[in-house]
Design a protein around this motif. Structure first.
Motif, PDB file in Angstrom:
ATOM      1  N   ILE A   1       0.831  -1.207   0.000  1.00 14.68           N
ATOM      2  CA  ILE A   1       0.000   0.000   0.000  1.00 14.68           C
ATOM      3  C   ILE A   1       0.866   1.258   0.000  1.00 14.68           C
ATOM      4  O   ILE A   1       1.790   1.383   0.806  1.00 14.68           O
ATOM      5  CB  ILE A   1      -0.920   0.028   1.242  1.00 14.68           C
ATOM      6  N   ALA A   2       0.548   2.185  -0.890  1.00 12.29           N
ATOM      7  CA  ALA A   2       1.150   3.522  -0.879  1.00 12.29           C
ATOM      8  C   ALA A   2       0.145   4.454  -0.210  1.00 12.29           C
ATOM      9  O   ALA A   2      -1.038   4.438  -0.547  1.00 12.29           O
ATOM     10  CB  ALA A   2       1.458   3.996  -2.295  1.00 12.29           C
ATOM     11  N   TRP A   3       0.611   5.237   0.746  1.00 18.29           N
ATOM     12  CA  TRP A   3      -0.255   6.138   1.503  1.00 18.29           C
ATOM     13  C   TRP A   3      -0.004   7.582   1.091  1.00 18.29           C
ATOM     14  O   TRP A   3       1.142   8.013   0.961  1.00 18.29           O
ATOM     15  CB  TRP A   3       0.025   5.997   2.998  1.00 18.29           C
ATOM     16  N   PHE A   4      -1.109   8.320   0.934  1.00 16.20           N
ATOM     17  CA  PHE A   4      -1.044   9.743   0.602  1.00 16.20           C
ATOM     18  C   PHE A   4      -1.936  10.516   1.566  1.00 16.20           C
ATOM     19  O   PHE A   4      -3.030  10.062   1.903  1.00 16.20           O
ATOM     20  CB  PHE A   4      -1.551   9.978  -0.829  1.00 16.20           C
ATOM     21  N   VAL A   5      -1.449  11.667   2.010  1.00 12.40           N
ATOM     22  CA  VAL A   5      -2.253  12.568   2.835  1.00 12.40           C
ATOM     23  C   VAL A   5      -2.264  13.914   2.126  1.00 12.40           C
ATOM     24  O   VAL A   5      -1.194  14.485   1.863  1.00 12.40           O
ATOM     25  CB  VAL A   5      -1.688  12.703   4.270  1.00 12.40           C
ATOM     26  N   ASP A   6      -3.445  14.374   1.782  1.00 14.73           N
ATOM     27  CA  ASP A   6      -3.621  15.641   1.061  1.00 14.73           C
ATOM     28  C   ASP A   6      -2.786  15.677  -0.214  1.00 14.73           C
ATOM     29  O   ASP A   6      -2.193  16.696  -0.563  1.00 14.73           O
ATOM     30  CB  ASP A   6      -3.281  16.826   1.973  1.00 14.73           C
ATOM     31  N   GLY A   7      -2.719  14.545  -0.909  1.00 13.86           N
ATOM     32  CA  GLY A   7      -2.019  14.476  -2.181  1.00 13.86           C
ATOM     33  C   GLY A   7      -0.521  14.261  -2.082  1.00 13.86           C
ATOM     34  O   GLY A   7       0.146  14.086  -3.099  1.00 13.86           O
ATOM     35  N   ARG A   8       0.023  14.255  -0.884  1.00 11.45           N
ATOM     36  CA  ARG A   8       1.467  14.051  -0.706  1.00 11.45           C
ATOM     37  C   ARG A   8       1.740  12.616  -0.272  1.00 11.45           C
ATOM     38  O   ARG A   8       1.091  12.108   0.640  1.00 11.45           O
ATOM     39  CB  ARG A   8       2.024  14.997   0.354  1.00 11.45           C
ATOM     40  N   HIS A   9       2.741  11.998  -0.902  1.00  5.87           N
ATOM     41  CA  HIS A   9       3.096  10.621  -0.559  1.00  5.87           C
ATOM     42  C   HIS A   9       3.714  10.583   0.837  1.00  5.87           C
ATOM     43  O   HIS A   9       4.693  11.270   1.113  1.00  5.87           O
ATOM     44  CB  HIS A   9       4.092  10.070  -1.593  1.00  5.87           C
ATOM     45  N   LEU A  10       3.102   9.806   1.718  1.00  4.07           N
ATOM     46  CA  LEU A  10       3.585   9.678   3.086  1.00  4.07           C
ATOM     47  C   LEU A  10       4.578   8.526   3.206  1.00  4.07           C
ATOM     48  O   LEU A  10       5.535   8.582   3.959  1.00  4.07           O
ATOM     49  CB  LEU A  10       2.396   9.457   4.034  1.00  4.07           C
ATOM     50  N   GLY A  11       4.329   7.463   2.469  1.00  2.24           N
ATOM     51  CA  GLY A  11       5.190   6.285   2.517  1.00  2.24           C
ATOM     52  C   GLY A  11       4.440   5.077   2.006  1.00  2.24           C
ATOM     53  O   GLY A  11       3.267   5.165   1.642  1.00  2.24           O
ATOM     54  N   SER A  12       5.137   3.950   1.994  1.00  2.98           N
ATOM     55  CA  SER A  12       4.541   2.693   1.541  1.00  2.98           C
ATOM     56  C   SER A  12       4.830   1.608   2.554  1.00  2.98           C
ATOM     57  O   SER A  12       5.846   1.658   3.255  1.00  2.98           O
ATOM     58  CB  SER A  12       5.120   2.293   0.187  1.00  2.98           C
ATOM     59  N   ALA A  13       3.938   0.623   2.602  1.00  5.78           N
ATOM     60  CA  ALA A  13       4.095  -0.467   3.561  1.00  5.78           C
ATOM     61  C   ALA A  13       3.263  -1.656   3.106  1.00  5.78           C
ATOM     62  O   ALA A  13       2.284  -1.492   2.368  1.00  5.78           O
ATOM     63  CB  ALA A  13       3.640  -0.020   4.953  1.00  5.78           C
ATOM     64  N   PRO A  14       3.629  -2.858   3.549  1.00 10.18           N
ATOM     65  CA  PRO A  14       2.771  -4.012   3.293  1.00 10.18           C
ATOM     66  C   PRO A  14       1.402  -3.780   3.936  1.00 10.18           C
ATOM     67  O   PRO A  14       1.290  -3.048   4.925  1.00 10.18           O
ATOM     68  CB  PRO A  14       3.502  -5.167   3.971  1.00 10.18           C
ATOM     69  N   SER A  15       0.374  -4.396   3.381  1.00 16.40           N
ATOM     70  CA  SER A  15      -0.985  -4.167   3.878  1.00 16.40           C
ATOM     71  C   SER A  15      -1.181  -4.604   5.322  1.00 16.40           C
ATOM     72  O   SER A  15      -2.073  -4.105   6.001  1.00 16.40           O
ATOM     73  CB  SER A  15      -2.005  -4.860   2.984  1.00 16.40           C
ATOM     74  N   ASP A  16      -0.342  -5.523   5.817  1.00 16.96           N
ATOM     75  CA  ASP A  16      -0.500  -5.974   7.200  1.00 16.96           C
ATOM     76  C   ASP A  16       0.330  -5.148   8.186  1.00 16.96           C
ATOM     77  O   ASP A  16       0.390  -5.461   9.372  1.00 16.96           O
ATOM     78  CB  ASP A  16      -0.168  -7.459   7.328  1.00 16.96           C
TER      79      ASP A  16
END
Length: 103
Positions: A38-53
């Protein structure tokens, strides 16, 4: 299948504790998505990526925010949250000294 954001919960209002730096009040971001990265974004900015678990941690700031989780296959989930600064005891906030003792 699209990921389902499990944290923060739908309609969440996050109240920051007065006197505690925002970096000490991180919010866990998590999803229900079988085996996806999963890639995470907050307000359009990439926060980071991590496995779904795994959880990714976000340092909240006051205001309205849109959190988006994007699975590697392109499916997305979106969650809106509101963050506000607490006003003190009536918000159920813990003082900074008490928080220090619990860590």
């Amino acid at each position: 299948a699209a990921p389902i954001i499990t944290s923060p919960r739908a309609g969440a209002e996050i109240v920051l504790m007065p006197g505690v730096p925002p970096e000490r009040q991180e919010i866990p971001l998590s999803v229900d998505a079988s085996g996806a990265h999963i890639a995470w974004f907050v307000d359009g900015r990439h926060l980071g990526s991590a496995p779904s678990d795994a959880r990714l941690w976000w340092t909240p700031r006051p205001g309205e925010h849109v959190i988006v989780a994007v699975a590697e296959h392109g499916a997305t989930a979106k969650r809106r949250v509101r963050v506000r600064q607490g006003l003190g005891a009536r918000d159920g906030a813990i003082s900074g000294s008490l928080l220090e003792e619990e860590r």
